[in-house]
Design an enzyme around this catalytic site. Structure first.
Site, PDB file in Angstrom:
ATOM      1  N   GLY A 185      30.472  51.645   6.752  1.00 29.02           N
ATOM      2  CA  GLY A 185      29.068  51.456   6.379  1.00 29.02           C
ATOM      3  C   GLY A 185      28.788  49.994   6.042  1.00 29.02           C
ATOM      4  N   HIS A 186      29.713  49.377   5.303  1.00 27.29           N
ATOM      5  CA  HIS A 186      29.552  47.945   4.974  1.00 27.29           C
ATOM      6  C   HIS A 186      29.628  47.095   6.250  1.00 27.29           C
ATOM      7  CE1 HIS A 186      31.346  49.424   1.044  1.00 27.29           C
ATOM      8  NE2 HIS A 186      30.277  48.796   0.621  1.00 27.29           N
ATOM      9  N   MET A 236      30.545  45.608  -3.537  1.00 28.21           N
ATOM     10  CA  MET A 236      31.528  45.643  -4.625  1.00 28.21           C
ATOM     11  C   MET A 236      32.928  45.837  -4.044  1.00 28.21           C
ATOM     12  SD  MET A 236      29.628  47.324  -7.881  1.00 28.21           S
ATOM     13  CE  MET A 236      29.841  49.022  -7.431  1.00 28.21           C
ATOM     14  N   SER A 268      32.778  54.274  -1.153  1.00 33.23           N
ATOM     15  CA  SER A 268      34.037  53.861  -1.780  1.00 33.23           C
ATOM     16  C   SER A 268      34.570  54.961  -2.682  1.00 33.23           C
ATOM     17  CB  SER A 268      33.820  52.589  -2.589  1.00 33.23           C
ATOM     18  OG  SER A 268      33.309  51.589  -1.738  1.00 33.23           O
ATOM     19  N   ARG A 269      33.672  55.749  -3.269  1.00 38.76           N
ATOM     20  CA  ARG A 269      34.116  56.788  -4.211  1.00 38.76           C
ATOM     21  C   ARG A 269      34.742  57.989  -3.498  1.00 38.76           C
ATOM     22  NH1 ARG A 269      29.535  54.602  -7.381  1.00 38.76           N
ATOM     23  NH2 ARG A 269      30.457  53.744  -9.274  1.00 38.76           N
ATOM     24  N   LEU A 271      35.769  48.130   1.183  1.00 40.59           N
ATOM     25  CA  LEU A 271      34.794  48.230   2.275  1.00 40.59           C
ATOM     26  C   LEU A 271      35.136  49.334   3.256  1.00 40.59           C
ATOM     27  CD1 LEU A 271      34.389  44.409   2.892  1.00 40.59           C
ATOM     28  CD2 LEU A 271      33.075  45.900   1.384  1.00 40.59           C
ATOM     29  N   GLY A 280      22.493  49.360   2.104  1.00 39.98           N
ATOM     30  CA  GLY A 280      22.594  50.639   2.804  1.00 39.98           C
ATOM     31  C   GLY A 280      21.631  51.668   2.244  1.00 39.98           C
TER      32      GLY A 280
HETATM   33  O1  PAF Z   1      25.580  48.731  -3.604  1.00 39.59           O
HETATM   34  C1  PAF Z   1      26.433  48.043  -4.199  1.00 39.59           C
HETATM   35  O2  PAF Z   1      27.594  47.954  -3.788  1.00 39.59           O
HETATM   36  C2  PAF Z   1      26.058  47.331  -5.496  1.00 39.59           C
HETATM   37  O3  PAF Z   1      25.175  48.094  -6.237  1.00 39.59           O
HETATM   38  C3  PAF Z   1      25.512  45.903  -5.256  1.00 39.59           C
HETATM   39  C4  PAF Z   1      24.195  45.951  -4.493  1.00 39.59           C
HETATM   40  C5  PAF Z   1      26.527  45.081  -4.512  1.00 39.59           C
HETATM   41  C6  PAF Z   1      25.234  45.231  -6.617  1.00 39.59           C
HETATM   42  O4  PAF Z   1      26.385  45.131  -7.385  1.00 39.59           O
END
Ligand code: PAF
Length: 275
Positions: free
Chosen positions: A32-33, A26, A183-184, A29, A144
């Site tokens: 972790g991403h 989402m 992200s939060r 980033l 993740g």
């Molecule tokens: O983990 C996330 O960022 C979201 O839940 C995902 C898997 C991209 C689905 O919107």
């Protein structure tokens, strides 16, 4: 890296991409991403990522509107990490009419823990992920472990619906003080950020105690919840579960995970540790 905002454009590029590993996100980033992207490259010829803030998985009083949208910075990070194609659809491209077909995950798995606190959350996640899978048609997809229950729900969805996609888990990436990257975390004030690793420390203490043979899970959970509350947290749950299905452990030889969600100020953080 090519950026695709329509399904047609992404599909045309995917047709020539060979074996694809997919990292849905989402946006906003963090490392972790990027670790997921690097792991993805080990499983495929081509890495495709997506950025889409999925309205369906947010409750009416949740943070959909204020969820951080940082597209330019995200685009640069994904390009630097070796992503070949970024699918970043507009909401109109993903949901041209209201989504009226949904994936309903098994309530035994999707209405406990996160699902109990966020009704409909996993329905929204499973629906968008299946739709993204149908658009990207990856051979592998990575998620993740910080979102442990999400990983379990999606892995089971892939199994039960016979999706020809390998679902791969990425380890949680942590800051030096133990806080799981999320992200939060950006919502935290400076003093909350200093307090935030307590959640990890409580989970780590329980994991260590259980590994050393402690069996009174309820006592450990209650003590950790009380400690968090003493420091201003409002825990939603903190629970030792078996890894396979996140139900309460029943046999002594089951592999376990301890999971928690708690609010610090207005920010809701989740974390877990495999035991
Ligand atoms: O983990 C996330 O960022 C979201 O839940 C995902 C898997 C991209 C689905 O919107």
């Amino acid at each position: 890296m090519q950026v695709h905002t329509t399904i047609a454009s992404l599909r045309a590029a995917r047709a020539h991409a060979g074996r694809v590993a997919f990292v849905p996100t989402m946006g906003n980033l963090h490392d972790g991403h990027i670790a997921l992207v690097r792991e993805a490259a080990r499983h495929a010829d081509t890495v495709i990522a997506s950025i889409f803030v999925n309205r369906l998985q947010f409750g009416p009083r949740e943070d959909f509107d204020k969820y951080p949208r940082t597209f330019e910075a995200d685009r640069e990070k994904l390009a630097a990490a070796g992503v070949a194609h970024l699918f970043a659809p507009t909401e109109a491209a993903m949901y041209p009419q209201p989504q009226s077909y949904h994936v309903d995950p098994d309530p035994g798995q999707a209405s406990i823990l996160e699902g109990a606190c966020r009704p409909g959350h996993f329905r929204g996640v499973a629906t968008v992920v299946l739709k993204l899978f149908n658009i990207v048609e990856p051979e592998a997809a990575l998620f993740g472990k910080k979102d442990y229950q999400q990983f379990m729900v999606l892995r089971n969805m892939a199994r039960e619906l016979a999706l020809p996609i390998e679902i791969i888990a990425g380890e949680t990436v942590r800051a030096a003080d133990g806080l799981a990257l999320s992200s939060r975390n950006g919502y935290l004030t400076a003093s909350e950020r200093a307090e935030a690793p307590r959640l990890y420390r409580q989970l780590a203490a329980i994991a260590a105690a259980v590994r050393q043979g402690a069996r009174d899970h309820a006592g450990l959970e209650a003590a950790a919840i009380a400690e968090l509350e003493r420091h201003g947290w409002r825990p939603d749950y903190l629970s030792v579960r078996r890894r396979a299905d996140l139900q309460a452990p029943r046999q002594p030889d089951e592999t376990l995970v301890v999971l928690a969600a708690a609010r610090l100020g207005t920010t809701r953080l989740i974390d877990n540790i495999e035991i």
